[in-house]
Design a protein around this motif. Structure first.
Motif, PDB file in Angstrom:
ATOM      1  N   VAL A  41      10.246  15.563  -7.753  1.00  0.00           N
ATOM      2  CA  VAL A  41       9.070  15.354  -6.919  1.00  0.00           C
ATOM      3  C   VAL A  41       8.702  13.881  -6.996  1.00  0.00           C
ATOM      4  N   ASN A  42       8.196  13.319  -5.902  1.00  0.00           N
ATOM      5  CA  ASN A  42       7.910  11.885  -5.896  1.00  0.00           C
ATOM      6  C   ASN A  42       6.654  11.571  -5.090  1.00  0.00           C
ATOM      7  N   LEU A  43       6.292  10.310  -5.159  1.00  0.00           N
ATOM      8  CA  LEU A  43       5.180   9.779  -4.377  1.00  0.00           C
ATOM      9  C   LEU A  43       5.556   8.374  -3.922  1.00  0.00           C
ATOM     10  N   PHE A  44       5.521   8.142  -2.603  1.00  0.00           N
ATOM     11  CA  PHE A  44       5.802   6.830  -2.027  1.00  0.00           C
ATOM     12  C   PHE A  44       4.563   6.317  -1.305  1.00  0.00           C
ATOM     13  N   THR A  45       4.348   4.996  -1.407  1.00  0.00           N
ATOM     14  CA  THR A  45       3.254   4.341  -0.699  1.00  0.00           C
ATOM     15  C   THR A  45       3.780   3.065  -0.053  1.00  0.00           C
ATOM     16  N   ASP A  46       3.423   2.845   1.207  1.00  0.00           N
ATOM     17  CA  ASP A  46       3.773   1.609   1.899  1.00  0.00           C
ATOM     18  C   ASP A  46       2.711   0.556   1.607  1.00  0.00           C
ATOM     19  N   LEU A  47       3.100  -0.483   0.889  1.00  0.00           N
ATOM     20  CA  LEU A  47       2.171  -1.587   0.632  1.00  0.00           C
ATOM     21  C   LEU A  47       1.997  -2.428   1.888  1.00  0.00           C
ATOM     22  N   THR A  48       3.079  -2.584   2.646  1.00  0.00           N
ATOM     23  CA  THR A  48       3.074  -3.193   3.974  1.00  0.00           C
ATOM     24  C   THR A  48       4.067  -2.372   4.804  1.00  0.00           C
TER      25      THR A  48
END
Length: 354
Positions: A306-313
């Motif tokens: 399981v993961n979590l991704f976030t776009d900083l830009t």
């Protein structure tokens, strides 16, 4: 002198015309990983369907070898694509340089429905790959093969002849030890037929593989079926699926199944699913699971995470992932039972897409 100058100017104009007629687009990404593994399956930069059971250990490794670069060429009706990365090609060591050599991933030409060169096997539906920090996702349950092929495509159908290769072991004779198969007798191309359907709901593909395995004069026909899909669910969420059954061998599971085991053609059952949920416009998570079991060798291997991704830009994303890879192979030999083991892992990744 004027004649020579005119010829030179004419040649330059032809070169300029040719250059303008061909568009060149560069792409790829830079990726940095920090990976921690704890367990008794030996450390891997990313989990494949193989693995060695060792004494329990803990290990952390940093790496940028998954970074890749590609070029797209368009000239009238001709499209060309080439891509390299640096995975598994270490030339240096962690003492000094951590050097990695370029590795060819893709190099193919497309013209009027024909694809020729090295790229994803026709059996592979790339849209069904999960978004993961671990390279490729649950490879143990996926079709994941790149090889040289000749393919003809229509809007719904694909017909391909692909590079033949037999991976496995020969039959034991008397007390001789099992030997790896001699691949010098692979002479009939693997044949794949695939049907694709797509819409606002997503896409699905159904593929059939036919193979002739004659390594070590085995003379065996093999076949298998494969389904891959990406289905949109609620909002921006999606469900990605793969299911494979038959004599697929090396095409599925990245070393979880072989083509022939001690002279007997292998039959495997593999599958994976991945559900991706968007928490916001910039953040999302994927829960995934993949597994392969085989009949002759009696392997049983799986990977979940399981993961979590976030776009900083828009071009830069960061992700964290937790998961487990496990080997629970059975064995018909009671004097030498198959090793079993499991390793947990955590990975932090940052990726800048070009």
């Amino acid at each position: 002198m004027k004649t020579y100058l005119s010829c030179a100017l004419f040649c330059l104009s032809l070169s300029a015309t040719s250059a303008h007629a061909t568009s060149i687009e560069l792409g790829g990404f830079l990726k940095a990983n920090a990976r921690y593994v704890d367990g008794n399956i030996a450390f891997q930069d990313s989990w494949s369907g193989g693995g060695r059971v060792v004494d329990p250990a803990k290990r952390t490794q940093f790496s940028a070898q998954e970074s890749r670069f590609n070029v797209k060429l368009n000239h009238e009706q001709i499209f060309g694509f080439a891509e390299i990365d640096f995975v598994g090609s270490s030339q240096g060591n962690p003492i000094i340089s951590n050097s990695y050599a370029p590795r060819l991933r893709h190099a193919f030409i497309q013209y009027q429905g024909i694809t020729a060169g090295q790229t994803w096997s026709t059996l592979v539906n790339t849209s069904s790959f999960a978004e993961t920090a671990d390279l490729g996702g649950p490879l143990v349950g996926q079709a994941m093969v790149r090889q040289t092929l000749f393919r003809y495509s229509t809007p719904h159908w694909q017909f391909a002849l692909e590079n033949p290769y037999t991976y496995g072991t020969t039959a034991q004779h008397n007390e001789d030890k099992t030997q790896w198969i001699d691949t010098s007798n692979d002479y009939l191309p693997d044949t794949i037929i695939r049907y694709n359907q797509a819409g606002d709901w997503g896409n699905v593909s159904v593929s059939a593989l036919i193979r002739y395995l004659d390594a070590n004069d085995s003379k065996q026909w093999g076949s298998g079926l494969s389904v891959g899909a990406k289905l949109f669910t609620f909002g921006r969420d999606d469900l990605r699926l793969q299911l494979h059954y038959g004599n697929l061998g090396r095409y599925v599971g990245t070393d979880a199944a072989r083509d022939i085991i001690e002279g007997e053609i292998e039959t495997s059952l593999s599958g994976m699913f991945a559900y991706r949920h968007f928490w916001s416009e910039r953040s999302r998570s994927t829960l995934f699971y993949g597994r392969t079991t085989t009949e002759a060798e009696q392997t049983d291997r799986y990977h979940w995470g399981v993961n979590l991704f976030t776009d900083l830009t828009p071009a830069l994303s960061v992700g964290v992932e937790f998961g487990r890879y496990e080997i629970q192979d059975a064995s018909t030999d009671t004097t030498a039972p198959s090793p079993r083991g499991a390793s947990n892992y955590a990975q932090l990744s940052m990726q800048f897409s070009l």
